[in-house]
Structures are given as C-alpha cells and as structure tokens.
Design a protein around this motif. Structure first.
Motif, PDB file in Angstrom:
ATOM      1  N   ALA A   1       2.064  -6.656 -21.164  1.00  0.00           N
ATOM      2  CA  ALA A   1       2.725  -5.370 -21.398  1.00  0.00           C
ATOM      3  C   ALA A   1       3.127  -4.719 -20.080  1.00  0.00           C
ATOM      4  CB  ALA A   1       1.791  -4.448 -22.183  1.00  0.00           C
ATOM      5  N   VAL A   2       2.261  -4.839 -19.065  1.00  0.00           N
ATOM      6  CA  VAL A   2       2.595  -4.294 -17.745  1.00  0.00           C
ATOM      7  C   VAL A   2       3.789  -5.036 -17.156  1.00  0.00           C
ATOM      8  CG1 VAL A   2       1.784  -4.101 -15.360  1.00  0.00           C
ATOM      9  CG2 VAL A   2       0.314  -3.379 -17.231  1.00  0.00           C
ATOM     10  N   ALA A   3       3.806  -6.356 -17.270  1.00  0.00           N
ATOM     11  CA  ALA A   3       4.920  -7.140 -16.731  1.00  0.00           C
ATOM     12  C   ALA A   3       6.229  -6.773 -17.425  1.00  0.00           C
ATOM     13  CB  ALA A   3       4.631  -8.629 -16.900  1.00  0.00           C
ATOM     14  N   THR A   4       6.163  -6.537 -18.732  1.00  0.00           N
ATOM     15  CA  THR A   4       7.375  -6.161 -19.481  1.00  0.00           C
ATOM     16  C   THR A   4       7.911  -4.822 -19.007  1.00  0.00           C
ATOM     17  OG1 THR A   4       6.660  -7.397 -21.431  1.00  0.00           O
ATOM     18  CG2 THR A   4       8.285  -5.652 -21.772  1.00  0.00           C
ATOM     19  N   ARG A   5       7.012  -3.845 -18.847  1.00  0.00           N
ATOM     20  CA  ARG A   5       7.463  -2.533 -18.361  1.00  0.00           C
ATOM     21  C   ARG A   5       7.956  -2.631 -16.923  1.00  0.00           C
ATOM     22  NH1 ARG A   5       7.663   2.882 -18.429  1.00  0.00           N
ATOM     23  NH2 ARG A   5       6.976   3.995 -16.568  1.00  0.00           N
ATOM     24  N   GLU A   6       7.282  -3.418 -16.098  1.00  0.00           N
ATOM     25  CA  GLU A   6       7.670  -3.558 -14.690  1.00  0.00           C
ATOM     26  C   GLU A   6       9.121  -4.002 -14.568  1.00  0.00           C
ATOM     27  OE1 GLU A   6       6.494  -2.568 -11.124  1.00  0.00           O
ATOM     28  OE2 GLU A   6       4.815  -3.047 -12.453  1.00  0.00           O
ATOM     29  N   ALA A   7       9.535  -4.890 -15.453  1.00  0.00           N
ATOM     30  CA  ALA A   7      10.905  -5.415 -15.403  1.00  0.00           C
ATOM     31  C   ALA A   7      11.944  -4.368 -15.768  1.00  0.00           C
ATOM     32  CB  ALA A   7      11.023  -6.610 -16.338  1.00  0.00           C
ATOM     33  N   GLN A   8      11.513  -3.264 -16.387  1.00  0.00           N
ATOM     34  CA  GLN A   8      12.448  -2.227 -16.819  1.00  0.00           C
ATOM     35  C   GLN A   8      12.518  -1.041 -15.858  1.00  0.00           C
ATOM     36  OE1 GLN A   8      10.940  -1.154 -20.662  1.00  0.00           O
ATOM     37  NE2 GLN A   8      11.220  -3.202 -21.537  1.00  0.00           N
ATOM     38  N   LEU A   9      11.679  -1.025 -14.819  1.00  0.00           N
ATOM     39  CA  LEU A   9      11.621   0.126 -13.922  1.00  0.00           C
ATOM     40  C   LEU A   9      12.797   0.135 -12.957  1.00  0.00           C
ATOM     41  CD1 LEU A   9       7.801   0.186 -13.140  1.00  0.00           C
ATOM     42  CD2 LEU A   9       9.058   1.463 -14.890  1.00  0.00           C
ATOM     43  N   THR A  10      13.107   1.322 -12.446  1.00  0.00           N
ATOM     44  CA  THR A  10      14.306   1.523 -11.630  1.00  0.00           C
ATOM     45  C   THR A  10      14.113   0.986 -10.209  1.00  0.00           C
ATOM     46  OG1 THR A  10      13.485   3.772 -11.278  1.00  0.00           O
ATOM     47  CG2 THR A  10      15.240   3.476 -12.900  1.00  0.00           C
ATOM     48  N   LYS A  11      14.145  -0.322 -10.097  1.00  0.00           N
ATOM     49  CA  LYS A  11      14.007  -1.025  -8.818  1.00  0.00           C
ATOM     50  C   LYS A  11      14.406  -2.474  -9.029  1.00  0.00           C
ATOM     51  CE  LYS A  11       9.199  -2.151  -9.798  1.00  0.00           C
ATOM     52  NZ  LYS A  11       9.526  -3.554 -10.137  1.00  0.00           N
ATOM     53  N   PRO A  12      14.764  -3.154  -7.966  1.00  0.00           N
ATOM     54  CA  PRO A  12      14.994  -4.596  -8.098  1.00  0.00           C
ATOM     55  C   PRO A  12      13.703  -5.318  -8.481  1.00  0.00           C
ATOM     56  CG  PRO A  12      15.936  -3.753  -6.064  1.00  0.00           C
ATOM     57  CD  PRO A  12      15.078  -2.658  -6.621  1.00  0.00           C
ATOM     58  N   ALA A  13      13.824  -6.409  -9.168  1.00  0.00           N
ATOM     59  CA  ALA A  13      12.659  -7.184  -9.590  1.00  0.00           C
ATOM     60  C   ALA A  13      11.826  -7.593  -8.371  1.00  0.00           C
ATOM     61  CB  ALA A  13      13.101  -8.423 -10.359  1.00  0.00           C
ATOM     62  N   GLY A  14      10.538  -7.325  -8.423  1.00  0.00           N
ATOM     63  CA  GLY A  14       9.640  -7.714  -7.339  1.00  0.00           C
ATOM     64  C   GLY A  14       9.705  -6.842  -6.114  1.00  0.00           C
ATOM     65  N   ALA A  15      10.449  -5.738  -6.153  1.00  0.00           N
ATOM     66  CA  ALA A  15      10.663  -4.930  -4.951  1.00  0.00           C
ATOM     67  C   ALA A  15       9.394  -4.239  -4.457  1.00  0.00           C
ATOM     68  CB  ALA A  15      11.757  -3.881  -5.202  1.00  0.00           C
ATOM     69  N   LEU A  16       8.418  -4.037  -5.325  1.00  0.00           N
ATOM     70  CA  LEU A  16       7.164  -3.419  -4.898  1.00  0.00           C
ATOM     71  C   LEU A  16       6.105  -4.454  -4.521  1.00  0.00           C
ATOM     72  CD1 LEU A  16       6.831  -0.347  -7.281  1.00  0.00           C
ATOM     73  CD2 LEU A  16       7.336  -0.350  -4.838  1.00  0.00           C
ATOM     74  N   GLY A  17       6.510  -5.704  -4.441  1.00  0.00           N
ATOM     75  CA  GLY A  17       5.641  -6.751  -3.914  1.00  0.00           C
ATOM     76  C   GLY A  17       4.294  -6.824  -4.607  1.00  0.00           C
ATOM     77  N   ARG A  18       3.228  -6.829  -3.815  1.00  0.00           N
ATOM     78  CA  ARG A  18       1.883  -6.998  -4.366  1.00  0.00           C
ATOM     79  C   ARG A  18       1.429  -5.814  -5.205  1.00  0.00           C
ATOM     80  NH1 ARG A  18      -2.563  -8.793  -0.293  1.00  0.00           N
ATOM     81  NH2 ARG A  18      -3.551  -9.562  -2.220  1.00  0.00           N
ATOM     82  N   LEU A  19       2.062  -4.644  -5.056  1.00  0.00           N
ATOM     83  CA  LEU A  19       1.706  -3.514  -5.913  1.00  0.00           C
ATOM     84  C   LEU A  19       1.902  -3.883  -7.382  1.00  0.00           C
ATOM     85  CD1 LEU A  19       3.109  -0.333  -4.115  1.00  0.00           C
ATOM     86  CD2 LEU A  19       0.839  -1.365  -3.942  1.00  0.00           C
ATOM     87  N   GLU A  20       2.916  -4.672  -7.661  1.00  0.00           N
ATOM     88  CA  GLU A  20       3.170  -5.089  -9.033  1.00  0.00           C
ATOM     89  C   GLU A  20       2.061  -6.016  -9.529  1.00  0.00           C
ATOM     90  OE1 GLU A  20       7.175  -6.573  -9.390  1.00  0.00           O
ATOM     91  OE2 GLU A  20       7.991  -4.922  -8.183  1.00  0.00           O
TER      92      GLU A  20
ATOM     93  N   GLN B   1      15.662   5.327 -19.262  1.00  0.00           N
ATOM     94  CA  GLN B   1      15.250   6.732 -19.160  1.00  0.00           C
ATOM     95  C   GLN B   1      16.032   7.476 -18.084  1.00  0.00           C
ATOM     96  OE1 GLN B   1      11.119   5.950 -18.441  1.00  0.00           O
ATOM     97  NE2 GLN B   1      10.485   6.387 -20.535  1.00  0.00           N
ATOM     98  N   ALA B   2      16.303   6.799 -16.995  1.00  0.00           N
ATOM     99  CA  ALA B   2      16.963   7.459 -15.862  1.00  0.00           C
ATOM    100  C   ALA B   2      18.480   7.416 -15.958  1.00  0.00           C
ATOM    101  CB  ALA B   2      16.520   6.795 -14.560  1.00  0.00           C
ATOM    102  N   GLY B   3      19.003   6.664 -16.904  1.00  0.00           N
ATOM    103  CA  GLY B   3      20.452   6.512 -16.983  1.00  0.00           C
ATOM    104  C   GLY B   3      21.028   5.754 -15.823  1.00  0.00           C
ATOM    105  N   VAL B   4      20.232   4.834 -15.303  1.00  0.00           N
ATOM    106  CA  VAL B   4      20.656   4.016 -14.167  1.00  0.00           C
ATOM    107  C   VAL B   4      21.011   2.637 -14.684  1.00  0.00           C
ATOM    108  CG1 VAL B   4      19.908   2.937 -12.002  1.00  0.00           C
ATOM    109  CG2 VAL B   4      19.235   5.293 -12.535  1.00  0.00           C
ATOM    110  N   SER B   5      22.125   2.097 -14.197  1.00  0.00           N
ATOM    111  CA  SER B   5      22.539   0.755 -14.618  1.00  0.00           C
ATOM    112  C   SER B   5      21.548  -0.281 -14.112  1.00  0.00           C
ATOM    113  CB  SER B   5      23.934   0.439 -14.095  1.00  0.00           C
ATOM    114  OG  SER B   5      24.877   1.345 -14.627  1.00  0.00           O
ATOM    115  N   GLY B   6      21.195  -1.178 -15.006  1.00  0.00           N
ATOM    116  CA  GLY B   6      20.278  -2.256 -14.619  1.00  0.00           C
ATOM    117  C   GLY B   6      21.005  -3.400 -13.946  1.00  0.00           C
ATOM    118  N   PRO B   7      20.268  -4.444 -13.595  1.00  0.00           N
ATOM    119  CA  PRO B   7      20.897  -5.604 -12.946  1.00  0.00           C
ATOM    120  C   PRO B   7      21.872  -6.287 -13.884  1.00  0.00           C
ATOM    121  CG  PRO B   7      18.627  -6.104 -13.557  1.00  0.00           C
ATOM    122  CD  PRO B   7      18.834  -4.643 -13.795  1.00  0.00           C
ATOM    123  N   VAL B   8      22.904  -6.857 -13.310  1.00  0.00           N
ATOM    124  CA  VAL B   8      23.922  -7.549 -14.123  1.00  0.00           C
ATOM    125  C   VAL B   8      23.648  -9.049 -14.145  1.00  0.00           C
ATOM    126  CG1 VAL B   8      25.673  -5.809 -13.710  1.00  0.00           C
ATOM    127  CG2 VAL B   8      25.450  -7.696 -12.114  1.00  0.00           C
TER     128      VAL B   8
END
Length: 360
Positions: free
Chosen positions: A43-62, A353-360
């Motif tokens: 569930a955490v991994a699923t939400r992580e993929a939807q957050l307003t950042k590139p995939a893996g951008a928070l490194g080990r924090l994720e 939630q933020a109205g930000v376009s996701g990755p294409v």
C-alpha cells in the motif's frame, strides 16, 4: 537487575513469569518469527508512485517508509512514539586495562543519564522519545572471559529474558543502545568467534585506547577466543551462537539480543546503534539471517570493525557521521531521518490531489 529510566515507569527486576528462561526456550522462538506485513508495504509503494515527485526521487526515504509500514503492520506508517532503551552492564575483562576509562564510569554514567546530562538525553528531547535505562547488576560484572566463560547459560538466558521486557505494545520504533566499560572488547571477541578472520579485524580503539593499551586489548580478544575455541567449528566459526554469547558476551549484550528478539515477535521496528548493538544483532543473524529483518543499522560507527560487521549481516547504515559514543545516540539521530520519510510519505499530495500532471 533494575531499570533506571529518565522518564516512564521502571521495569521489574525479574523476568516476567511467561518469559523464556532457558536458552532452549529462546532458541525455540526462531521457529515462530512473524514476517512483515507485505500488504501494508504494498500500500505504501502504491501511494509512493502517486506522489508529486519523480519515481524514486526521495531515495532511501521511500525504502524506510515501506520498511516501517511492513513491520508496524500499518498501510500508513507513523512515528510519534519512539523509545530509546539503553542497557548497561560491567565486564570482568575491564580489569585488564582494555579501556581508557575505569569500570566505575559505567555506574557514574547511569547517574548522568538519570540527571539528564548525557548526549542521549539531549537527543531524546530532540526527537520526543521515551528514554529507558536498564542496569544489569553493575556490582556483579561478568567473569573475565580469558579465564572462564563470561556467563553460564542460565545467566545468559535470564539477561536475554530481561531484555525482552523492554518491548511493549504501541512503540513505533525501538532504538537500542548500550553503556559498559570494556564492551567493545566483548563485541570484538563475539564477532571474531562468529565470523572468524584475525582478532585485528575486529579490535578497534573503543573509548580511544592506543599504544600499549590497544595491544592489551588485542591480546585479551586473542586469548579469550582461544580459551573457548572448543565452541568453534573446524571451519573457524561458531557452532552455537548462544553458547558463544554466554562464553564471551556481556549481560547488556545478552539483554540486547532479547530485546531484538522480542521486538521481532511483536513486529516492532528496531534501530541498532553502533558496533556493540550490531554485534548483539549478529548473534541472532548467525542463528537465522531473517531474524533481524525488522532491524536497520542506524549509523556507521567510527569503530573500524563496524563496517565489516555491517557487511557480514547485509545491512547498510542509515547515517555515517563518524560517531562512536554508544548510548543509543546514533539510533536516536536516525529517528529524524525516519520521521522525514514518514512525513513526506503521509503529507505529500498525489498528482491528482495537487492538479499536477503525472509522468507521461
């Protein structure tokens, strides 16, 4: 045995009635180790993929967010109730001059913890952690392991059972620390027996010993391991890690083993502080490599052998700040990183939630 916390209620001076009190009872727990909550981690991994950042951008924090979720059993990890547990004991080998400080400093430091004057007190205030300090018979140090086993099996088992009582329901993460003049010598002997190599691979300056004192420390580890070599296999590593713990370990290190094991049974995440605490975890890892999956090494100690030990148990430390104090200080500091991981994961908006376009 008693506990002298700077806050909170003291622990009892004897193991709980239903606590394991023999090494065989403790060994039996390895067949019952619960695994992580994979659904929570997913569930955490699923939400992580939807957050307003590139995939893996928070490194080990994720990774830390998923690890916490898996061992807390929560799809939404939290870190509002950290506990720091510091186990304190004295060692017979301290009389051989292996430390820069006399054994009397152990008891003096306990009073410093109680008065709020140690580094760990300041860090617990910083992270809003409950600090518990557990003394283990400071007036009765273990035997000098050069001459005899440090503990008999019953003493070792009782110390482990005592350590298990540090784990209670509702703790979000357990930070483990220690204090005991001479215990880096004990950790070196433990690791030399567990992993082989030469004594020099495992002996470091500890409290700052150099020259003749360092040579003495090296000789003590060499002689101690040789004294108990009948406990080793022909390949040079230990047959029974718990017997080896009794032979060359310490009461606080046995208690740390018990705390780590109880945390696993209760699915409580653990942060390991430094060389001595990691050596305790290594005893369990040697029995079953999966036994410390719920643990992270909080920081890379400046004690040289800690890097090698982390490699042996397959753990990458959270921090590397050149610290070597003990007391749980590195573990407490690592809580700040875990809090950052949790806050980013739970507080960030998703693309939708933020109205930000996701990755294409």
């Amino acid at each position: 045995m008693s506990s002298t916390p700077s806050s909170g209620r003291p622990a009892n001076d004897t193991p709980a009635p239903d606590a394991p009190v023999t090494l065989d009872e403790l060994r039996a727990l390895f067949d019952k180790l619960p695994g992580p909550d994979l659904a929570a981690a997913s569930a955490v991994a699923t939400r992580e993929a939807q957050l307003t950042k590139p995939a893996g951008a928070l490194g080990r924090l994720e990774d830390f967010s998923q690890w916490l979720a898996a061992w807390q059993g929560r799809a939404t990890p939290k870190l509002t109730r950290p506990r720091v547990a510091v186990f304190v004991a004295n060692h017979g080998i301290a009389e051989r001059g292996v430390s820069a400080y006399p054994a009397s400093v152990t008891k003096q430091m306990v009073e410093n913890f109680v008065q709020g004057g140690a580094a760990i007190n300041q860090l617990c205030t910083l992270i809003d952690a409950d600090l518990r300090v557990y003394e283990l018979d400071l007036d009765a140090p273990t035997q000098d392991f050069v001459d005899a086993p440090a503990m008999n099996e019953q003493e070792c088992a009782r110390a482990m059972a005592y350590g298990m009582m540090a784990v209670e329901q509702g703790i979000d993460v357990l930070c483990l620390g220690e204090m005991g003049i001479g215990n880096t010598t004990v950790a070196a002997a433990l690791c030399h027996g567990l992993y082989g190599g030469s004594p020099a691979d495992w002996v470091g300056p500890g409290t700052g010993v150099t020259g003749t004192a360092f040579d003495t420390k090296l000789q003590v580890v060499t002689a101690g391991v040789a004294r108990h070599r009948d406990r080793l296999t022909a390949a040079g590593t230990v047959n029974d890690p718990m017997q080896w713990l009794a032979a060359v370990g310490g009461l606080e290190i046995a208690a740390l083993c018990g705390a780590i094991l109880a945390a696993r049974m209760g699915r409580t995440p653990v942060l390991l502080d430094g060389y001595v605490v990691t050596a305790a975890a290594a005893v369990l890892h040697k029995i079953d490599p999966r036994a410390i999956d719920h643990c992270l090494v909080a920081h890379l100690s400046a004690e040289p052998a800690h890097r090698l030990l982390c490699e042996k148990i397959g753990k990458r430390p959270v921090l590397d700040l050149g610290m070597r104090l003990g007391e749980g200080t590195g573990a407490a500091l690592a809580v700040t990183v875990l809090k950052a991981a949790v806050d980013c994961h739970t507080g960030m908006a998703t693309f939708e939630q933020a109205g930000v376009s996701g990755p294409v």
